[in-house]
Design an enzyme around this catalytic site. Structure first.
Site, PDB file in Angstrom:
ATOM      1  N   HIS A  51      28.089  65.595  29.687  1.00 52.50           N
ATOM      2  CA  HIS A  51      28.842  64.354  29.503  1.00 52.50           C
ATOM      3  C   HIS A  51      30.352  64.552  29.687  1.00 52.50           C
ATOM      4  CE1 HIS A  51      30.520  65.478  25.552  1.00 52.50           C
ATOM      5  NE2 HIS A  51      29.365  66.119  25.397  1.00 52.50           N
ATOM      6  N   HIS A  60      31.509  73.257  44.338  1.00 56.53           N
ATOM      7  CA  HIS A  60      30.116  73.660  44.480  1.00 56.53           C
ATOM      8  C   HIS A  60      29.662  74.253  43.159  1.00 56.53           C
ATOM      9  CE1 HIS A  60      26.830  76.351  46.483  1.00 56.53           C
ATOM     10  NE2 HIS A  60      26.326  75.305  45.857  1.00 56.53           N
TER      11      HIS A  60
END
Length: 235
Positions: free
Chosen positions: A155, A164
């Protein structure tokens, strides 16, 4: 709710969406192509100078050998997907995207059917979320980033462009990254950490403090080595 969101994205891909031109013909491109085909997307061309004959997923798809051949498709008629994989500090994806964006093309976002993406997360243009990955509520993923297989974005994380997050890596709550950050396979970034531009988190690392731009981390037997980008300096 998260799973139903992912499924609704999946089913929406089958209708009223433009065909795809896939840039790249290697391993990452084949994974992305399989996702697109599973979702009923039409791939009208694969663009790579290399042969694609040895990859069955590309069977029956038109092969273009150079970027300039993409011009036969109008930017309004297709979406592009960048299937070139991302290596630490490589700028190949940026250069490819910059070339086509300047010509008016847009890059599509790819979400695997088995990925779980909160309806309260934000995915910018060209983001790719691969099989088994999870992106939780309040997270924001920067343009053209790759959230690789089984990675977890918790979150309120805010990831920069061209990140990446490698397979199995975990970004705990409220982590913030700048552009071109590479987080290696199985790495863990603990909550509220900031990671600077061009930093590399080595595979298997556990990051418990913020990382400046250009720093490379790697795991050690009892501690975490911080290897600075400047040659010969270690801290």
């Amino acid at each position: 709710m998260l799973t139903s969101h992912a499924l609704s994205n999946d089913s929406a891909f089958s209708h009223h969406t433009p065909p795809i031109v896939l840039i790249g013909g290697g391993g990452h491109a084949s994974v992305v192509a399989e996702i697109l085909l599973q979702q009923g997307r039409e791939i009208v061309a694969v663009v790579t100078p290399d042969s694609i004959a040895e990859r069955p997923v590309f069977q029956g798809i038109k092969h273009l050998s150079s970027d300039t051949q993409v011009a036969k498709f109008k930017p309004s008629d297709v979406k592009l997907v960048n299937g070139v994989g991302m290596l630490p500090r490589s700028t190949i994806r940026q250069k490819i995207n910059g070339y086509f964006l300047a010509l008016g093309y847009q890059f599509d976002t790819v979400i695997a059917p088995s990925a779980v993406v909160s309806p309260y997360a934000t995915l910018k243009q060209g983001t790719q979320v691969l099989a088994g990955a999870i992106v939780q509520s309040g997270a924001s993923i920067g343009a053209h980033s790759i959230i690789n297989s089984k990675a977890l974005i918790e979150h309120d994380c805010v990831l920069g462009e061209y990140n990446h997050i490698a397979p199995g890596a975990t970004m705990c709550g409220q982590v913030k990254t700048k552009c071109n950050v590479f987080v290696g396979a199985g790495a863990i970034v603990t909550p509220n950490i900031a990671i600077g531009e061009n930093a590399i988190v080595g595979a298997g690392s556990c990051i418990t403090r913020s990382i400046d731009a250009g720093v490379i981390t790697r795991p050690a037997a009892t501690t975490l080595d911080m290897v600075e980008a400047k040659e010969g300096r270690r801290g």
